[in-house]
Design a protein around this motif. Structure first.
Motif, PDB file in Angstrom:
ATOM      1  N   TYR A 240      30.641  29.630 -14.211  1.00 59.60           N
ATOM      2  CA  TYR A 240      31.172  28.332 -14.647  1.00 59.60           C
ATOM      3  C   TYR A 240      31.466  27.405 -13.457  1.00 59.60           C
ATOM      4  O   TYR A 240      31.441  26.186 -13.607  1.00 59.60           O
ATOM      5  N   ASN A 241      31.729  27.958 -12.276  1.00 59.23           N
ATOM      6  CA  ASN A 241      31.952  27.117 -11.104  1.00 59.23           C
ATOM      7  C   ASN A 241      30.692  26.366 -10.684  1.00 59.23           C
ATOM      8  O   ASN A 241      30.747  25.188 -10.322  1.00 59.23           O
ATOM      9  N   TYR A 242      29.551  27.060 -10.728  1.00 58.89           N
ATOM     10  CA  TYR A 242      28.344  26.504 -10.109  1.00 58.89           C
ATOM     11  C   TYR A 242      27.276  26.065 -11.097  1.00 58.89           C
ATOM     12  O   TYR A 242      26.264  25.485 -10.685  1.00 58.89           O
ATOM     13  N   LEU A 243      27.497  26.312 -12.376  1.00 60.10           N
ATOM     14  CA  LEU A 243      26.507  25.889 -13.362  1.00 60.10           C
ATOM     15  C   LEU A 243      26.320  24.367 -13.344  1.00 60.10           C
ATOM     16  O   LEU A 243      25.200  23.867 -13.490  1.00 60.10           O
ATOM     17  N   GLY A 244      27.415  23.618 -13.178  1.00 60.84           N
ATOM     18  CA  GLY A 244      27.308  22.158 -13.146  1.00 60.84           C
ATOM     19  C   GLY A 244      26.437  21.671 -12.007  1.00 60.84           C
ATOM     20  O   GLY A 244      25.612  20.755 -12.189  1.00 60.84           O
ATOM     21  N   PHE A 245      26.568  22.271 -10.839  1.00 62.02           N
ATOM     22  CA  PHE A 245      25.721  21.900  -9.700  1.00 62.02           C
ATOM     23  C   PHE A 245      24.261  22.237  -9.986  1.00 62.02           C
ATOM     24  O   PHE A 245      23.359  21.474  -9.640  1.00 62.02           O
ATOM     25  N   HIS A 246      24.031  23.393 -10.618  1.00 61.26           N
ATOM     26  CA  HIS A 246      22.666  23.827 -10.940  1.00 61.26           C
ATOM     27  C   HIS A 246      22.004  22.877 -11.935  1.00 61.26           C
ATOM     28  O   HIS A 246      20.840  22.491 -11.759  1.00 61.26           O
ATOM     29  N   ALA A 300      23.328  36.366 -19.165  1.00 56.59           N
ATOM     30  CA  ALA A 300      23.135  36.003 -17.761  1.00 56.59           C
ATOM     31  C   ALA A 300      21.658  35.903 -17.410  1.00 56.59           C
ATOM     32  O   ALA A 300      21.245  35.002 -16.660  1.00 56.59           O
ATOM     33  N   VAL A 301      20.844  36.799 -17.967  1.00 58.66           N
ATOM     34  CA  VAL A 301      19.402  36.761 -17.698  1.00 58.66           C
ATOM     35  C   VAL A 301      18.791  35.444 -18.188  1.00 58.66           C
ATOM     36  O   VAL A 301      17.941  34.843 -17.522  1.00 58.66           O
ATOM     37  N   LEU A 302      19.239  34.961 -19.335  1.00 60.56           N
ATOM     38  CA  LEU A 302      18.714  33.706 -19.873  1.00 60.56           C
ATOM     39  C   LEU A 302      19.085  32.496 -19.014  1.00 60.56           C
ATOM     40  O   LEU A 302      18.404  31.468 -19.057  1.00 60.56           O
ATOM     41  N   LEU A 303      20.145  32.602 -18.235  1.00 66.29           N
ATOM     42  CA  LEU A 303      20.572  31.489 -17.396  1.00 66.29           C
ATOM     43  C   LEU A 303      19.580  31.176 -16.285  1.00 66.29           C
ATOM     44  O   LEU A 303      19.647  30.115 -15.666  1.00 66.29           O
ATOM     45  N   VAL A 304      18.641  32.093 -16.028  1.00 63.72           N
ATOM     46  CA  VAL A 304      17.626  31.864 -14.997  1.00 63.72           C
ATOM     47  C   VAL A 304      16.509  30.949 -15.500  1.00 63.72           C
ATOM     48  O   VAL A 304      15.832  30.295 -14.701  1.00 63.72           O
ATOM     49  N   MET A 305      16.338  30.869 -16.816  1.00 63.04           N
ATOM     50  CA  MET A 305      15.219  30.127 -17.391  1.00 63.04           C
ATOM     51  C   MET A 305      15.321  28.632 -17.086  1.00 63.04           C
ATOM     52  O   MET A 305      16.400  28.057 -17.140  1.00 63.04           O
ATOM     53  N   PRO A 306      14.171  27.967 -16.809  1.00 68.25           N
ATOM     54  CA  PRO A 306      14.171  26.526 -16.519  1.00 68.25           C
ATOM     55  C   PRO A 306      14.146  25.678 -17.787  1.00 68.25           C
ATOM     56  O   PRO A 306      13.394  24.712 -17.888  1.00 68.25           O
ATOM     57  N   SER A 307      14.957  26.035 -18.746  1.00 66.63           N
ATOM     58  CA  SER A 307      15.025  25.342 -20.036  1.00 66.63           C
ATOM     59  C   SER A 307      16.490  25.147 -20.411  1.00 66.63           C
ATOM     60  O   SER A 307      17.270  26.109 -20.378  1.00 66.63           O
ATOM     61  N   THR A 308      16.836  23.906 -20.771  1.00 67.59           N
ATOM     62  CA  THR A 308      18.225  23.632 -21.143  1.00 67.59           C
ATOM     63  C   THR A 308      18.642  24.453 -22.351  1.00 67.59           C
ATOM     64  O   THR A 308      19.760  24.973 -22.418  1.00 67.59           O
ATOM     65  N   GLY A 309      17.754  24.594 -23.336  1.00 71.26           N
ATOM     66  CA  GLY A 309      18.064  25.384 -24.527  1.00 71.26           C
ATOM     67  C   GLY A 309      18.311  26.841 -24.194  1.00 71.26           C
ATOM     68  O   GLY A 309      19.244  27.456 -24.725  1.00 71.26           O
ATOM     69  N   ALA A 310      17.482  27.401 -23.308  1.00 67.27           N
ATOM     70  CA  ALA A 310      17.660  28.800 -22.919  1.00 67.27           C
ATOM     71  C   ALA A 310      18.967  28.983 -22.153  1.00 67.27           C
ATOM     72  O   ALA A 310      19.689  29.966 -22.354  1.00 67.27           O
ATOM     73  N   VAL A 311      19.298  28.027 -21.288  1.00 67.37           N
ATOM     74  CA  VAL A 311      20.543  28.113 -20.519  1.00 67.37           C
ATOM     75  C   VAL A 311      21.749  28.042 -21.438  1.00 67.37           C
ATOM     76  O   VAL A 311      22.714  28.800 -21.277  1.00 67.37           O
ATOM     77  N   PHE A 368      24.664  31.079  -3.822  1.00 63.34           N
ATOM     78  CA  PHE A 368      23.999  29.965  -4.497  1.00 63.34           C
ATOM     79  C   PHE A 368      23.503  28.925  -3.478  1.00 63.34           C
ATOM     80  O   PHE A 368      22.361  28.452  -3.553  1.00 63.34           O
ATOM     81  N   GLY A 369      24.345  28.590  -2.514  1.00 63.25           N
ATOM     82  CA  GLY A 369      23.962  27.589  -1.530  1.00 63.25           C
ATOM     83  C   GLY A 369      22.891  28.071  -0.572  1.00 63.25           C
ATOM     84  O   GLY A 369      22.079  27.276  -0.095  1.00 63.25           O
ATOM     85  N   ALA A 370      22.873  29.381  -0.290  1.00 60.76           N
ATOM     86  CA  ALA A 370      21.951  29.911   0.717  1.00 60.76           C
ATOM     87  C   ALA A 370      20.585  30.290   0.151  1.00 60.76           C
ATOM     88  O   ALA A 370      19.550  29.981   0.762  1.00 60.76           O
TER      89      ALA A 370
END
Length: 403
Positions: A240-246, A300-311, A368-370
């Protein structure tokens, strides 16, 4: 001669007031604790700092809470559960009003640290209070209801801070959250019935305090439960901290207001917490804990997908799984502990819980940053898997896990 008190049961007026009162205590606590999380990008821009540094505003509060839970459990042993929680919430609300006045990151972190220490009063003793005031057969379900209040508090803090912050800036967003917490604290004080199962003790101070604190640490089951909070909460807060940046970066490029709305996924935890508590009462805590961790990993695995719906789908599953596991593990701790050290056992769980939040909420930001989001999620999955392995080794044969 009056019958001994065995705890309030569902259907009684006192049970309803207790559950609703602690629900509002959860709102007052966790709305403040995570108020900055939805406005981290704005804080980073306004104070001219990076994402990991901005995330320290969350870590400072959770670190303070981790430091505060054990002392608060000792205070509560002497003055009572409700007075201790009330004192902490009131102090934290005052500090929450002052925090947005900060003109730099250092004073903001100091105030957030103090706010977290004060907020430690609620998680330190709430579940011990429940275990003393609610019939044993309904304790797991009652704990789930309390956790549901914490999820709604976390959601409220994020949505209000993010929504108002989008219009009036992050400071206005935090002040709006503080106002909500004032109302929630008042409702908690009004609704919560007086304690009947608590007996004051002077053993919360002096050399015996350390002895009482160390007793739960001799139990492999207790240590395994503390590890659940440490690892799972660390992974959860980092997401939840870094999802917004992503999501603000390619390929998503979502506006801040839409990213804030994704916090509605928190409602999945509001639903899954009492549900997991009820399932644990019927099918056993151990089984429900492992299933909940599995759901979190799938999300968590779905959070890798490049799709807003999947995320979004992944975020809902991850949130539901995490809060289901937390509801089971946090309620299991006082049930498994010796009655004399229930408050200390709960405070140790929350020490690990918020220590994990503080450490991994910052450290995974460096990942995340590195090296990017994919490796960040790999770290999240590894932490969840480690929690499941520890549970399998230490909790599988626990008698308390079958009730």
């Amino acid at each position: 001669m009056s019958e001994p008190f065995v705890g309030h049961g569902p259907g009684s007026r006192e049970y309803r007031r207790l559950i609703i009162g602690l629900f509002f205590a959860g709102v007052a606590t966790f709305a403040q604790l995570y108020a900055t999380q939805a406005v981290l990008p704005q804080i980073a821009v306004d104070l001219r700092i990076g994402p990991a540094a901005a995330a320290l505003t969350v870590s400072a509060a959770t670190l303070g809470l981790a430091a505060g839970v054990i002392p608060w459990s000792m205070v509560a042993d002497r003055i009572g559960r409700i007075p201790a929680m009330a004192t902490g919430v009131i102090i934290a609300t005052v500090l929450g009003v002052c925090a947005p006045l900060s003109d730099g990151i250092l004073p903001l972190l100091v105030l957030r640290l103090g706010e977290g220490i004060a907020l430690g009063a609620v998680p330190a003793v709430a579940l011990a209070y429940l275990s003393e005031e609610v019939r044993a057969s309904h304790a797991a379900a009652a704990a789930g209801s309390y956790i549901a209040g914490t999820t709604l508090g976390g959601l409220t803090g994020r949505l209000v801070a993010g929504g108002i912050g989008e219009v009036g800036g992050w400071r206005a967003g935090m002040w709006a959250v503080a106002a909500i917490c004032v109302v929630s604290a008042a409702l908690f004080l009004w609704l919560t019935p007086r304690a009947r199962g608590f007996r004051p003790s002077a053993r919360g101070a002096g050399p015996r305090a350390l002895t009482r604190l160390l007793r739960p640490l001799r139990s492999a089951r207790q240590l395994a439960l503390y590890a659940q909070g440490f690892l799972l909460m660390g992974a959860f807060v980092a997401v939840y901290n870094y999802l917004g940046f992503h999501l603000a970066a390619p390929p998503f490029l979502l506006p801040a207001w839409l990213v804030t709305l994704l916090f509605v996924a928190y409602l999945a935890g509001t639903i899954s917490s009492p549900w997991a508590g009820s399932l644990a009462s019927r099918h056993g805590r151990y089984t429900v804990l492992l299933v909940a961790i599995g759901v979190a990993v799938a999300g968590a695995v779905l959070l890798v997908m490049p799709s807003t719906g999947a995320v979004l789908t992944g975020l809902v599953l991850f949130t539901a799984g995490f809060f289901g596991a937390h509801a089971v593990a946090s309620g299991w701790v006082p049930a498994d502990a010796d009655p004399e050290v229930r408050a200390q056992a709960s405070s140790l769980y929350y020490f690990g819980y918020y220590a994990g939040s503080s450490l991994f909420g910052w450290a995974l930001g460096l990942v995340f940053g590195a090296v990017g989001w994919g490796w960040f999620i790999a770290g999240v999955v590894a932490m969840c898997a480690a929690a499941a392995v520890i549970a399998g080794v230490a909790l599988r044969t626990s008698a308390a896990g079958r009730v």
